[in-house]
Design an enzyme around this catalytic site. Structure first.
Site, PDB file in Angstrom:
ATOM      1  N   HIS A 305       0.822  -0.986   0.020  1.00 54.06           N
ATOM      2  CA  HIS A 305      -0.030  -0.064  -0.022  1.00 54.06           C
ATOM      3  C   HIS A 305       0.862   1.180   0.006  1.00 54.06           C
ATOM      4  O   HIS A 305       2.183   1.307   0.596  1.00 54.06           O
ATOM      5  CB  HIS A 305      -0.847   0.065   1.060  1.00 54.06           C
ATOM      6  CG  HIS A 305      -2.063   0.972   0.965  1.00 54.06           C
ATOM      7  ND1 HIS A 305      -2.010   2.236   1.261  1.00 54.06           N
ATOM      8  CD2 HIS A 305      -3.316   0.717   0.527  1.00 54.06           C
ATOM      9  CE1 HIS A 305      -3.025   2.952   1.371  1.00 54.06           C
ATOM     10  NE2 HIS A 305      -4.072   1.728   0.596  1.00 54.06           N
ATOM     11  N   ASP A 363      -7.910  -5.470  -0.056  1.00 50.40           N
ATOM     12  CA  ASP A 363      -8.422  -6.113  -1.075  1.00 50.40           C
ATOM     13  C   ASP A 363      -8.087  -7.649  -0.741  1.00 50.40           C
ATOM     14  O   ASP A 363      -8.623  -8.428  -1.705  1.00 50.40           O
ATOM     15  CB  ASP A 363      -7.876  -5.572  -2.208  1.00 50.40           C
ATOM     16  CG  ASP A 363      -8.636  -4.304  -2.697  1.00 50.40           C
ATOM     17  OD1 ASP A 363      -9.555  -3.991  -2.269  1.00 50.40           O
ATOM     18  OD2 ASP A 363      -7.972  -3.283  -2.924  1.00 50.40           O
TER      19      ASP A 363
END
Ligand code: CMC
Length: 428
Positions: A305, A363
């Protein structure tokens, strides 16, 4: 205001104001830098650039903290519901019982879409990706609701905001129904927001449909987790589109378009496809090796991320939700879940992933959960868009209501040809 920062350029010292936020890193205000030095700053990907002031969402990526209006995501996901989170993001405070009842009522009364939207849908190919349908149909709301596109009118801004939070689930369910050739299901206003959405997706007119409360609660929690995430790519897109004065429906459509990419909202679809491609636990080392190979473009989807350099706090809640959903549905042995758990275990102990601080993101587990609920992979990003709509709107509204707001207009480092003279075609 903190001590100013000094920047020395060509032996000349320039003082730059430093602004402190309520928590988190301070910023060096460079708004006057070009005027003072004739230079721009250069930060492609905005890794060191704050594009705005905002009081909505706070992330501490090193500690794995996410706060909406100061409230930890874990507490909101555990105790709150999605519409309460919407209220909080939009208005800055948790609603009282009366405010909540009024807000829920008003959202519920806006869930139907203009009947002519049905005909608009008929123009799409049946195999259109539902995100393509969403980009078009959310943008098209501005063609149907002319009485809420004047952004200078606070009342119209509020009506447009309510309409989008209420109608985007209806459009999302229509996009799904259209893709499978089933009739659209109208909203049913005695159901709560998420139960209503599940029914619009999975009911058919020829039989009764009972919403499973465990699945409805799990999906509601997934919506809370996705509701806002400060200045990510799609939110920045919405702000930039809105800075020109574009109408709110067009701005949110721009956000939906940006979210579609696999590095952003498309990652949940990509993560599930990757787990399916890996297939069995014994094939994991091969894929880990590929992810580490500089010459192979393969990446472990659902890992890493831009901001979190720690476990994504949303991923932890998501993992728990996945187990709840699989238990409820009696899915004891899901090979994809086995692959996911083992992949996570191996990656968290692997030097490459440790060194680069690559942890599972939201996700990684959401795809398994949504698949178990019955959603096809092509709908995953649509669900993300549905949930993120409120975040986009809150950020857009904050920007429009900021008196110092101006059109967003980045500059560039030009690397093309210097001036040259035009040569007519027969002389080239
Ligand atoms: N698998 C393998 N290596 C990775 C991965 C990954 N998933 N992510 C980053 N790296 C490596 C990358 O190769 C680079 O290595 P090096 O320094 O040797 O060149 C280093 O880690 C830094 O990567 P980056 O691309 O510079 O980092 P970024 O901040 O620009 O990208 C990211 C962040 C999320 C786009 C990226 O981690 C990624 O592509 N992850 C997979 C897609 C994904 O799961 N996206 C969902 C994000 S969460 C949902 C949302 O907010 O939309």
């Amino acid at each position: 205001m903190s001590e100013p920062a000094s920047l020395i350029i060509a032996n000349k010292s320039v003082e730059l104001p430093v602004k402190a936020g309520s928590i988190g890193p301070s910023v060096i205000d460079i708004a006057k830098l070009y005027g003072q030095t004739g230079m721009f700053t250069y930060d492609p990907g905005f890794t060191s650039t704050a594009s705005c002031e905002s009081a909505i969402t706070y992330i501490d990526g090193d500690e794995g903290v996410l706060l909406y209006r100061g409230f930890p995501i874990e507490q909101l996901a555990e105790h709150g519901d999605f519409l309460e989170t919407c209220y909080l993001l939009l208005f800055g405070e948790l609603p009282t019982a009366a405010q909540k009842a009024d807000f829920d009522y008003r959202i519920t009364r806006h869930t139907m879409v203009h009947e002519q939207m049905m005909r608009f849908f008929q123009g799409f190919r049946r195999d259109a990706h539902p995100m393509a349908v969403m980009v078009a149909s959310v943008g098209a709301l501005s063609a149907f609701y002319h009485d809420s596109i004047d952004i200078s009118d606070p009342q119209q801004r509020m009506v447009a905001s309510m309409r989008m939070i209420a109608k985007i689930p209806t459009l999302a369910a229509m996009a799904y129904k259209y893709s499978i050739g089933q009739p659209f299901i109208y909203p049913q206003n005695d159901l709560d927001y998420t139960a209503n959405f599940l029914r619009m997706c999975f009911a058919v007119p020829c039989e009764d449909y009972k919403v499973n409360p465990v699945l409805s609660r799990a999906l509601d929690r997934i919506f809370i987790l996705h509701a806002d995430h400060e200045q990510n790519a799609s939110t920045s897109t919405v702000r930039l589109a809105g800075s020109s004065g574009a109408n709110p429906f067009a701005c949110i459509a721009a956000g939906v378009a940006c979210l579609w990419g696999p590095a952003h909202g498309g990652a949940n679809e990509a993560a599930l496809k990757m787990l399916q491609e890996i297939g069995t636990v014994d094939r994991i080392p091969h894929f880990i090796a590929r992810a580490k190979d500089k010459n192979d473009p393969f990446r472990l989807m659902g890992f890493g991320h831009r901001v979190y350099k720690n476990y994504d706090p949303r991923a932890k809640i998501m993992q728990k939700t996945t187990h709840e959903v699989l238990n409820e549905l009696g899915i004891k042995d899901d090979p994809l879940l086995d692959v996911a758990i083992e992949l996570e275990r191996i990656a968290l102990h692997d030097e490459y992933f440790i060194e680069k601080k690559l942890y599972p993101n939201i996700d990684f587990y959401s795809g398994i959960t949504l698949k178990a609920m019955g959603f096809p992979t092509s709908m995953f990003t649509v669900l993300f868009a549905l949930a993120r709509t409120v975040g986009w709107i809150a950020q857009w509204k904050e920007m429009i209501e900021d008196p110092s707001q101006r059109i967003g207009r980045p500059r560039q480092l030009y690397t093309g040809s210097p001036r040259r003279e035009y040569v007519s075609v027969n002389q080239r």
